[in-house]
Design an enzyme around this catalytic site. Structure first.
Site, PDB file in Angstrom:
ATOM      1  N   ASP A   7       0.912  -1.166  -0.080  1.00 35.50           N
ATOM      2  CA  ASP A   7      -0.064   0.027   0.121  1.00 35.50           C
ATOM      3  C   ASP A   7       0.967   1.287   0.165  1.00 35.50           C
ATOM      4  O   ASP A   7       2.025   1.135   0.445  1.00 35.50           O
ATOM      5  CB  ASP A   7      -0.775   0.117   1.254  1.00 35.50           C
ATOM      6  CG  ASP A   7      -1.734   1.307   1.290  1.00 35.50           C
ATOM      7  OD1 ASP A   7      -2.330   1.617   0.485  1.00 35.50           O
ATOM      8  OD2 ASP A   7      -2.033   1.351   2.627  1.00 35.50           O
ATOM      9  N   ASP A   9      -0.435   4.811   1.038  1.00 33.54           N
ATOM     10  CA  ASP A   9      -0.838   5.839   1.780  1.00 33.54           C
ATOM     11  C   ASP A   9      -0.654   5.344   3.307  1.00 33.54           C
ATOM     12  O   ASP A   9      -1.441   4.352   3.480  1.00 33.54           O
ATOM     13  CB  ASP A   9      -2.049   6.667   1.681  1.00 33.54           C
ATOM     14  CG  ASP A   9      -2.209   7.328   0.325  1.00 33.54           C
ATOM     15  OD1 ASP A   9      -1.184   7.913  -0.023  1.00 33.54           O
ATOM     16  OD2 ASP A   9      -3.389   7.123  -0.183  1.00 33.54           O
TER      17      ASP A   9
END
Lengths: 171, 171
Positions: A7, A9
């Site tokens: 991922d 953020d």
């Protein structure tokens, strides 16, 4: 070679630090980590949905410590994909790719995914700070600690507190 | 509910028609379908890589006939994701999402994927006009006919010539 979906953020990019900074800048109120811990990501920041829809928000996010070095090493041992839930905020798309190109130039465009639901991702390992992404993933799931998930029971996921921990666990 | 991953360029969006139009506009040479059939997509169009890197190219692509109606019906029976190899051309990202929002407003941002390699896609059925995407997909593969693949042996993939054919096959 096992495939890892990482991922952006809250895992590679320090969105929380920028939320705190922009909140202080716009309201004059300085929140601390203790004020936001355990709360839904948007709860302490009334302007959050405005920020994330602005061109530029995702272009200059600070890095989470250790991410660059460890991802580079992971690329030697794993097939690494960066997988970001970005289509909710179309203004973020070009910014996110430019940010990746700047800070992770060793990640090819072949290995970047901007999506909505991550249920469509086929990989062996997923590193994410959101339960909504990990809960539907069939492979191994690493929950990256962030203020919003810090007090939650990780359940079937393996909690990871830093990129140093990821290096110990996966390298 | 089975999941279908549907490609954009050459399947929903008529990139070929726009390549022919822009080629004529920029060179004054009118190519016909017979001039490009069986050739690698970029071969007849020396300016192609310039065009696809321009903001705007993907924003106003014409639709391939029948796509809107059939995709809408597929959504009632399948979990439909639109999956586009877009990260090679970062300028295309926002344009592609705006194009989808205009012509396929019933497709949620949750169900849009902009990626590089489609090896990361987990679905049951893939509709695509490129062998490079279909060849690595484990599920059912539908090769959508386009000038560049029209003369090739479909191999293990099922050749589909139109959205009308897809409706017959999947609905």
């Amino acid at each position: 070679m096992k495939r890892i979906a990482i991922d952006m953020d809250g895992v590679l990019a320090d969105t929380t630090r920028q939320f705190l900074a922009w909140h202080e800048q716009e309201t004059g109120i300085k929140l601390l980590q203790k004020d936001i811990i355990g709360k839904k990501e948007s709860a302490p920041f009334p302007n959050l949905y405005d920020w994330v829809n602005r061109v530029g928000f995702f272009r200059h996010l600070p890095l989470i410590v250790g991410g660059q070095e460890v991802v580079k090493k992971l690329c030697e041992k794993y097939e690494v994909f960066i997988v970001s839930a970005a289509t909710e905020f179309p203004a973020s798309l070009a910014d996110k790719q430019a940010w990746l190109n700047e800070h992770f130039p060793f990640i090819s465009w072949h290995n970047i995914v901007f999506c909505g639901s991550k249920t469509i991702i086929k990989a062996d390992i997923m590193i994410d700070d959101h339960f909504k992404n990990l809960d539907y993933f069939e492979g191994e799931t690493l929950l990256f600690t962030n203020a919003h998930n810090a007090l939650a029971d990780a359940g079937r996921h393996t909690r990871i507190n830093s990129w140093e921990d990821i290096a110990k666990y996966l390298l």
